[in-house]
Write an enzyme that holds these catalytic residues in place. Structure first.
Site, PDB file in Angstrom:
ATOM      1  N   SER A 147     -50.837  41.867 -24.754  1.00  0.00           N
ATOM      2  CA  SER A 147     -49.976  42.200 -26.172  1.00  0.00           C
ATOM      3  C   SER A 147     -48.283  41.977 -24.519  1.00  0.00           C
ATOM      4  O   SER A 147     -47.859  42.934 -24.681  1.00  0.00           O
ATOM      5  CB  SER A 147     -49.884  43.586 -26.303  1.00  0.00           C
ATOM      6  OG  SER A 147     -51.441  43.367 -26.717  1.00  0.00           O
ATOM      7  N   ARG A 162     -42.790  36.785 -19.357  1.00  0.00           N
ATOM      8  CA  ARG A 162     -42.026  38.158 -18.560  1.00  0.00           C
ATOM      9  C   ARG A 162     -42.766  39.308 -19.409  1.00  0.00           C
ATOM     10  O   ARG A 162     -43.951  39.398 -20.492  1.00  0.00           O
ATOM     11  CB  ARG A 162     -40.441  37.930 -19.604  1.00  0.00           C
ATOM     12  CG  ARG A 162     -40.309  38.089 -20.314  1.00  0.00           C
ATOM     13  CD  ARG A 162     -38.990  38.334 -21.187  1.00  0.00           C
ATOM     14  NE  ARG A 162     -38.528  37.985 -22.830  1.00  0.00           N
ATOM     15  CZ  ARG A 162     -39.059  39.007 -23.079  1.00  0.00           C
ATOM     16  NH1 ARG A 162     -38.930  40.320 -22.919  1.00  0.00           N
ATOM     17  NH2 ARG A 162     -38.422  38.955 -24.715  1.00  0.00           N
ATOM     18  N   ASP A 200     -51.862  40.798 -29.591  1.00  0.00           N
ATOM     19  CA  ASP A 200     -52.794  41.786 -29.797  1.00  0.00           C
ATOM     20  C   ASP A 200     -51.718  41.858 -31.891  1.00  0.00           C
ATOM     21  O   ASP A 200     -52.821  42.000 -32.699  1.00  0.00           O
ATOM     22  CB  ASP A 200     -51.817  43.818 -30.072  1.00  0.00           C
ATOM     23  CG  ASP A 200     -50.955  43.899 -30.004  1.00  0.00           C
ATOM     24  OD1 ASP A 200     -50.183  42.597 -29.712  1.00  0.00           O
ATOM     25  OD2 ASP A 200     -50.382  44.819 -29.233  1.00  0.00           O
TER      26      ASP A 200
END
Ligand code: ADP
Ligand code: MG
Length: 463
Positions: A147, A162, A200
């Site tokens: 996620s 990132r 997710d």
């Protein structure tokens, strides 16, 4: 006394700055829709990444076999095994193990993090009953729910763009997250193949769809926040690949990074952002999600302590500690129904070491909880409205039988009742009575894990 006058002035000013009247929410929703278009038009066209997920089909219900999922979210991570029964068989069996991520691993190296995860996976597999073993020569297959923003290159590969939510692992940025996990599994002797890499939100969408066919949007409100939805490939100008048979593609919005001049930002938000691991990024997430709500509250309380002295002449030292006040504690205070606000008193004492608070002080704290949670929940509702607008589902259709199910998950949504109710009611208010009944929220409990297993099944190499 002037002390209370000052405290009230700070509270009222904060309340004013946090205001999310319907007209403002509609502006936020419109801005979200505009950014969605821009993010779909070109790579880097918007703060909204609108990531291509390579999921062009959601589960059908025909998936069969034993599959695994690994869910790395933020606070915890889970390993699951799911046995799928095929057509009309449903989920025959599921079992999971959960572990928390040691904070040191959130800011360490890629190898350290993935070794830890692979070791937990090894333990899970080692403890498994014989009946779940794969036939000789067949590898276990895993859906990996990761996620954080990933630029996917296929259904089972993608580079970490990132970190968010307090993670910062520099040497992993730009690496293929499946490659990193696969290498770690090799080091730990786990014989598994990652057949699907999913966010997710995408897992939740897939898991939700398995049980409710009208699921079209998934929203996560946990440590962070994000959303995914089903887009028409024709509406994705930046996609130059083949048009899938379904004509559809799931888009991972990465809406946590949304920002707009219409967002009601306060000085507390600016300070929180400046002092965060990712300044300037994830502004929407920093106003709405579980990692930050308690921290915003702490910052306002600190101000009240410093300038109005409501917690005594000295500023309680604990109140100066970033992130000491967690959202679950804020939620517990907000939900305190006792006449003397006993829970609030206890939390202030246990967490902030402020004892003997008056009822008046406790009420002030609850009011602040309400302001912070209400703003977050209403902004999340505006975000959902933006998606519905993009999908053309924000106005009643002729005939009027269209249902839109929004699969929801995440610890904040699950446990913070005031927040959840405010989010759901605000969206219904914004949509109006006629549509309110056709928009349905469902809690897709652990949908992201099951969804990842389902996507692992539908992308199995043995099909
Ligand atoms: P993740 O987002 O890390 O995958 P979860 O979906 O389980 O994990 O969400 C965990 C987050 O949910 C916590 O960081 C916390 O902010 C929030 N949360 C958990 N319990 C509560 C609670 N009782 N009240 C409010 N927020 C909660
Ligand atoms: Mg999660």
């Amino acid at each position: 006394s002037s002390k209370w006058g000052r405290a009230m002035a700070i509270l009222r000013e904060f309340e004013e700055k946090c205001k999310t009247q319907d007209a403002k929410l509609k502006q936020v929703a419109d801005a979200m829709t505009v950014e969605m278009h821009a993010g779909l038009a070109s790579e880097g066209g918007s703060k909204l990444k609108m990531l291509i997920t390579y999921v062009d089909n959601l589960p059908t219900g025909d998936e069969a076999g034993v599959f695994y999922a690994l869910d790395l979210g933020g606070t915890n991570f889970r390993v699951l095994r799911v046995q799928l029964g095929g057509k009309d068989g449903g989920i025959i069996h599921q079992e999971f193990a959960e572990a928390s991520i040691p904070p040191s691993l959130m800011v360490g190296t890629s190898d350290e993090l993935f070794d830890y995860i692979a070791a937990e996976l090894a333990k899970f597999v080692a403890a498994e009953e014989e009946k779940f073993h794969q036939p000789p020569g067949k590898q276990r297959e895993l859906g990996f729910t990761f996620s954080f923003p990933v630029m996917q290159t296929s259904i089972n590969s993608g580079n970490i763009m990132r970190w968010t939510k307090g993670f910062s692992i520099d040497d992993a940025v730009g690496q293929d997250v499946v490659g990193e996990l696969t290498k770690a599994m090799k080091r730990k002797g786990v014989d598994m193949r990652v057949s699907a890499l999913v966010n997710d939100t995408v897992g939740t969408l897939a898991g939700g769809k398995y049980t409710q066919k009208d699921v079209a949007v998934a929203v996560i409100l946990g440590t962070g926040t994000n959303a995914a939805y089903v887009e028409r490939v024709q509406a994705i100008p930046k996609w130059h690949g083949p048009v899938p048979k379904s004509g559809e593609m799931v888009i991972n919005m990465e809406w946590g990074n949304f920002r707009s001049s219409h967002l009601p930002l306060t000085e507390y938000d600016h300070a929180l952002d400046n002092e965060s691991l990712n300044p300037g990024e994830q502004i929407f997430e920093k106003m709405t999600s579980g990692m930050y709500l308690g921290e915003i509250l702490r910052r306002v309380l600190l101000r009240v302590a410093e300038e109005a002295g409501v917690f005594g002449d000295e500023v309680p030292p604990k109140l100066k500690e970033p992130f000491v006040l967690r959202t679950p504690d804020m939620s517990a205070m907000h939900h305190d129904t006792s006449s003397d606000l006993k829970v609030v008193g206890e939390k202030l004492k246990d967490i902030l070491e402020i004892s003997n608070t008056s009822l008046k002080t406790r009420k002030l704290v609850v009011e602040l909880c309400n302001i912070v949670a209400t703003r977050g929940a209403r902004l999340a509702a505006a975000g959902v409205l933006g998606i519905l607008k993009k999908m053309g589902r924000d106005t009643p259709k002729q005939g009027g039988s269209e249902r839109t199910v929004i699969a929801m998950d995440g610890g904040l949504y699950e446990h913070y009742t005031e927040y959840r109710m405010c989010l759901e009611n605000s969206l219904k208010d914004l949509l109006g009575e006629e549509l309110a009944t056709s928009i349905v929220f469902v809690h897709s409990n652990d949908g992201s894990g099951i969804g990842a297993a389902l996507l692992a099944a539908s992308h199995s190499m043995y099909l």
